[in-house]
Write a protein that holds these residues in place. Structure first.
Motif, short mmCIF file in Angstrom:
data_model
loop_
_atom_site.label_atom_id
_atom_site.label_comp_id
_atom_site.label_asym_id
_atom_site.label_seq_id
_atom_site.Cartn_x
_atom_site.Cartn_y
_atom_site.Cartn_z
N ARG A 68 19.93 -77.23 -98.70
CA ARG A 68 20.81 -77.64 -97.60
C ARG A 68 21.73 -76.48 -97.20
NH1 ARG A 68 21.74 -81.93 -94.91
NH2 ARG A 68 21.12 -83.83 -95.88
N PRO A 69 21.80 -76.21 -95.90
CA PRO A 69 22.64 -75.09 -95.45
C PRO A 69 24.13 -75.42 -95.60
CG PRO A 69 21.83 -76.33 -93.57
CD PRO A 69 21.17 -76.91 -94.79
N ASP A 71 26.28 -74.77 -93.37
CA ASP A 71 26.72 -75.18 -92.04
C ASP A 71 26.10 -76.54 -91.70
OD1 ASP A 71 27.50 -75.48 -89.42
OD2 ASP A 71 26.38 -73.75 -88.67
N VAL A 74 23.88 -77.68 -88.51
CA VAL A 74 22.43 -77.52 -88.40
C VAL A 74 21.76 -78.89 -88.25
CG1 VAL A 74 20.37 -76.91 -89.76
CG2 VAL A 74 22.27 -75.31 -89.57
N ALA A 80 19.03 -76.30 -83.39
CA ALA A 80 19.57 -75.59 -84.56
C ALA A 80 18.77 -75.92 -85.81
CB ALA A 80 21.04 -75.93 -84.75
N CYS A 81 18.38 -77.19 -85.94
CA CYS A 81 17.61 -77.62 -87.11
C CYS A 81 16.23 -76.96 -87.13
CB CYS A 81 17.48 -79.14 -87.11
SG CYS A 81 16.61 -79.79 -88.54
N THR A 83 15.32 -74.19 -85.65
CA THR A 83 15.53 -72.76 -85.90
C THR A 83 15.74 -72.51 -87.39
OG1 THR A 83 16.45 -72.44 -83.70
CG2 THR A 83 16.99 -70.77 -85.35
N TRP A 84 16.58 -73.33 -88.02
CA TRP A 84 16.86 -73.19 -89.45
C TRP A 84 15.59 -73.42 -90.27
CZ3 TRP A 84 16.61 -76.93 -93.39
CH2 TRP A 84 17.14 -76.51 -94.61
N ALA A 87 13.25 -70.51 -90.06
CA ALA A 87 13.82 -69.38 -90.82
C ALA A 87 13.61 -69.60 -92.32
CB ALA A 87 15.30 -69.22 -90.50
N ARG A 88 13.77 -70.84 -92.78
CA ARG A 88 13.57 -71.14 -94.19
C ARG A 88 12.09 -71.00 -94.59
NH1 ARG A 88 17.31 -69.69 -96.94
NH2 ARG A 88 16.39 -70.83 -98.66
N TYR A 91 11.56 -67.41 -95.06
CA TYR A 91 12.14 -67.04 -96.35
C TYR A 91 11.18 -67.42 -97.49
CZ TYR A 91 14.94 -67.61 -100.57
OH TYR A 91 15.40 -67.57 -101.87
#
Length: 185
Positions: A68-69, A71, A74, A80-81, A83-84, A87-88, A91
């Motif tokens: 869990r971010p 921020d 998100v 935003a979700c 995008t996150w 990105a994860r 990663y």
């Protein structure tokens, strides 16, 4: 040899490191015990088999990737979700090369039912979060969803696109974000 019993989290952390450094084949009760500096019996105190160790390691990798971010915003906005999440996924691919494809394909076999169950639990959690974000996002236009086209069905579509991206190892969210923008806002 480490005379102090290692914790379950230390064992999982060591297993994740072995996977990062040497790949999945490096994880065994003996190799993890050696890397932790404990006896094989110590590992068996926490995991009754290699399958249990690998299954718990898989779950811990999913949790690390989708931690869990900090921020909370998100989970208030679909763009935003998404995008996150992408990105994860990038990663996860960087930290654990081949994890997504090896895990999803390898754990769908019948003899790996515990791994498959853990993967499906994680996927269900992600899908539930996507639905939650779709319901919380106040920027979505009021007529975006209907009885036939629900937030849950759109979450399924987004999740399917995410799984496709995982398999293709393509973490560019721009097309998905455009679909979200055109469909919801």
């Amino acid at each position: 040899m480490n005379t102090i019993a290692t914790s379950k989290e230390e064992i999982l952390q060591t297993s994740r490191k072995l996977i990062q450094q040497q790949g999945w084949s490096a994880v065994s009760i003996r190799s993890v015990a050696a890397a932790c500096g404990v006896s094989v019996g110590c590992i068996y105190n926490y995991f009754d088999s290699k399958a249990a160790l690998v299954g718990a390691t898989v779950e811990s990798i999913w949790c690390e990737i989708f931690r869990r971010p900090t921020d909370a915003a998100v989970f208030q906005n679909v763009q935003a979700c998404v995008t996150w999440m992408y990105a994860r996924m990038a990663y996860g691919c960087e930290q654990y090369p081949g994890f997504f494809t090896l895990h999803s394909l390898g754990f769908m076999q019948e003899e790996k039912s515990d791994g498959r169950r853990r993967m499906q639990q994680t996927w269900q959690h992600i899908l539930t979060e996507l639905c939650g974000v779709l319901h919380r996002d106040r920027s979505i236009r009021p007529d975006a969803f209907t009885e036939q086209f629900t937030a849950e069905k759109f979450a399924d579509v987004l999740f399917s696109l995410m799984l496709s991206a995982l398999m293709r190892q393509d973490y560019d969210a721009s097309a998905v974000l455009e679909i979200v923008r055109r469909t919801l806002y």
